[in-house]
Design a protein around this motif. Structure first.
Motif, PDB file in Angstrom:
ATOM      1  N   ALA A 191       0.686  -1.101   0.033  1.00  0.00           N
ATOM      2  CA  ALA A 191       0.055   0.114   0.080  1.00  0.00           C
ATOM      3  C   ALA A 191       0.610   1.435   0.020  1.00  0.00           C
ATOM      4  O   ALA A 191       0.623   2.082  -0.525  1.00  0.00           O
ATOM      5  CB  ALA A 191      -1.013   0.096   1.106  1.00  0.00           C
ATOM      6  N   GLN A 192       1.956   1.032   0.484  1.00  0.00           N
ATOM      7  CA  GLN A 192       3.069   2.392   0.533  1.00  0.00           C
ATOM      8  C   GLN A 192       4.019   2.423  -0.841  1.00  0.00           C
ATOM      9  O   GLN A 192       4.633   3.234  -0.686  1.00  0.00           O
ATOM     10  CB  GLN A 192       3.995   2.251   1.839  1.00  0.00           C
ATOM     11  N   ASN A 193       3.977   1.473  -1.460  1.00  0.00           N
ATOM     12  CA  ASN A 193       4.616   1.317  -2.605  1.00  0.00           C
ATOM     13  C   ASN A 193       3.860   1.881  -4.157  1.00  0.00           C
ATOM     14  O   ASN A 193       2.969   1.006  -4.525  1.00  0.00           O
ATOM     15  CB  ASN A 193       5.315   0.060  -3.072  1.00  0.00           C
ATOM     16  N   PRO A 194       4.028   3.023  -4.747  1.00  0.00           N
ATOM     17  CA  PRO A 194       3.369   3.584  -5.769  1.00  0.00           C
ATOM     18  C   PRO A 194       3.560   2.422  -7.032  1.00  0.00           C
ATOM     19  O   PRO A 194       2.858   2.505  -8.035  1.00  0.00           O
ATOM     20  CB  PRO A 194       4.107   4.560  -6.067  1.00  0.00           C
ATOM     21  N   TYR A 195       4.415   1.594  -6.872  1.00  0.00           N
ATOM     22  CA  TYR A 195       4.865   0.664  -8.141  1.00  0.00           C
ATOM     23  C   TYR A 195       4.145  -0.698  -7.983  1.00  0.00           C
ATOM     24  O   TYR A 195       4.198  -1.741  -8.753  1.00  0.00           O
ATOM     25  CB  TYR A 195       6.158   0.466  -8.261  1.00  0.00           C
ATOM     26  N   ALA A 196       3.510  -0.893  -6.704  1.00  0.00           N
ATOM     27  CA  ALA A 196       2.778  -2.107  -6.446  1.00  0.00           C
ATOM     28  C   ALA A 196       1.726  -2.528  -7.320  1.00  0.00           C
ATOM     29  O   ALA A 196       1.168  -1.801  -7.895  1.00  0.00           O
ATOM     30  CB  ALA A 196       2.536  -2.399  -4.971  1.00  0.00           C
ATOM     31  N   TRP A 197       1.771  -3.828  -7.587  1.00  0.00           N
ATOM     32  CA  TRP A 197       0.610  -4.152  -8.515  1.00  0.00           C
ATOM     33  C   TRP A 197      -0.775  -4.001  -8.074  1.00  0.00           C
ATOM     34  O   TRP A 197      -1.604  -3.550  -8.472  1.00  0.00           O
ATOM     35  CB  TRP A 197       0.894  -5.659  -8.939  1.00  0.00           C
ATOM     36  N   GLN A 198      -0.897  -4.203  -6.549  1.00  0.00           N
ATOM     37  CA  GLN A 198      -2.043  -3.939  -5.866  1.00  0.00           C
ATOM     38  C   GLN A 198      -1.595  -3.221  -4.620  1.00  0.00           C
ATOM     39  O   GLN A 198      -1.674  -3.747  -3.541  1.00  0.00           O
ATOM     40  CB  GLN A 198      -2.837  -5.293  -5.488  1.00  0.00           C
ATOM     41  N   PRO A 199      -1.614  -1.837  -4.823  1.00  0.00           N
ATOM     42  CA  PRO A 199      -1.236  -0.871  -3.659  1.00  0.00           C
ATOM     43  C   PRO A 199      -2.573  -0.819  -2.634  1.00  0.00           C
ATOM     44  O   PRO A 199      -3.031   0.352  -2.632  1.00  0.00           O
ATOM     45  CB  PRO A 199      -0.612   0.225  -4.148  1.00  0.00           C
ATOM     46  N   ALA A 200      -2.759  -1.690  -2.197  1.00  0.00           N
ATOM     47  CA  ALA A 200      -3.985  -1.616  -1.078  1.00  0.00           C
ATOM     48  C   ALA A 200      -3.709  -2.538   0.250  1.00  0.00           C
ATOM     49  O   ALA A 200      -3.266  -3.420   0.063  1.00  0.00           O
ATOM     50  CB  ALA A 200      -5.178  -2.286  -1.730  1.00  0.00           C
ATOM     51  N   GLU A 201      -4.130  -1.767   1.256  1.00  0.00           N
ATOM     52  CA  GLU A 201      -3.914  -2.543   2.497  1.00  0.00           C
ATOM     53  C   GLU A 201      -5.246  -3.564   2.794  1.00  0.00           C
ATOM     54  O   GLU A 201      -6.258  -2.688   2.920  1.00  0.00           O
ATOM     55  CB  GLU A 201      -3.549  -1.556   3.634  1.00  0.00           C
ATOM     56  N   LEU A 202      -4.849  -4.600   2.924  1.00  0.00           N
ATOM     57  CA  LEU A 202      -6.238  -5.459   3.265  1.00  0.00           C
ATOM     58  C   LEU A 202      -5.965  -6.062   4.523  1.00  0.00           C
ATOM     59  O   LEU A 202      -5.023  -6.460   5.131  1.00  0.00           O
ATOM     60  CB  LEU A 202      -5.949  -6.654   2.176  1.00  0.00           C
ATOM     61  N   SER A 203      -7.331  -6.402   5.298  1.00  0.00           N
ATOM     62  CA  SER A 203      -7.244  -6.895   6.489  1.00  0.00           C
ATOM     63  C   SER A 203      -7.193  -8.475   6.306  1.00  0.00           C
ATOM     64  O   SER A 203      -7.457  -8.835   5.322  1.00  0.00           O
ATOM     65  CB  SER A 203      -8.761  -6.450   7.298  1.00  0.00           C
ATOM     66  N   ILE A 204      -6.962  -9.188   7.381  1.00  0.00           N
ATOM     67  CA  ILE A 204      -7.061 -10.716   7.516  1.00  0.00           C
ATOM     68  C   ILE A 204      -8.381 -11.050   6.887  1.00  0.00           C
ATOM     69  O   ILE A 204      -8.640 -11.797   6.118  1.00  0.00           O
ATOM     70  CB  ILE A 204      -6.815 -10.927   8.875  1.00  0.00           C
TER      71      ILE A 204
END
Length: 183
Positions: A136-149
């Motif tokens: 979520a903190q990486n602008p280059y991540a494929w899925q930049p989203a913080e997900l809960s368990i």
């Protein structure tokens, strides 16, 4: 193509086999050993895949004008094996992809740890949730989203069950664009 673009004339070229998720690490290990042995002073390892772009172009009928390596160009050495990724027995049992093998190993691990299915899903989800916080903190991540368990381990319309214990959000996405290089 990369060497030509850089103006380099390689003395030796390596290529990984088509199958096996360990190919990049095998190339790094092989090149590192060549450096340690004094057979190499400088090396460049590159790799990329563009399945997502290719799929999108195919869906829209877009013609991709990507440079292609000449047919006559061959690597000095092939790292890995060109045999198929599965045995006949594995294929006959429906074990044709990593998702099924990993699910079997995950189930065996759960048994070894003595965990219930729910506790094991919580364990897996906790790891992936922490990884998603980094993404979520990486602008280059494929899925930049913080997900809960809960988001990760609960099957839903957007998170269908793929292979127990894995809903879609807990498996690798094979349709990506990514690349890397190491000097």
């Amino acid at each position: 193509l990369v060497a030509a673009e850089l103006g380099a004339v390689p003395k030796r070229t390596l290529q990984s086999a088509r199958f096996g998720g360990d190919a990049p690490q095998r190339l790094v290990n092989t090149v590192a050993q060549a450096i340690v042995d004094g057979r190499c002073e400088v090396a460049l390892i590159t790799g990329a895949e563009s399945v997502a772009s290719w799929n999108a172009a195919t869906r829209t009928g877009t013609v991709l004008d990507w440079p292609e390596q000449g047919e006559g160009v061959r690597p000095t050495e092939l790292i890995g094996t060109e045999r198929g990724p599965n045995t006949e027995m594995e294929t006959a049992a429906g074990l044709w992809g990593p998702i099924y093998f990993y699910a079997l190993m995950e189930t065996a691990l759960r048994g070894r740890l003595g965990l219930s299915e729910a506790a094991h899903r919580e364990r897996i989800g906790g790891l992936w949730s922490r990884l998603s916080a980094v993404a979520a903190q990486n602008p280059y991540a494929w899925q930049p989203a913080e997900l809960s368990i809960e988001d990760l381990v609960t099957p839903s319309r957007a998170n269908r069950m793929v292979s127990s214990p894995y809903p879609k959000l807990l498996v690798a996405n094979l349709s990506v664009d990514q690349g890397a290089g190491l000097i």
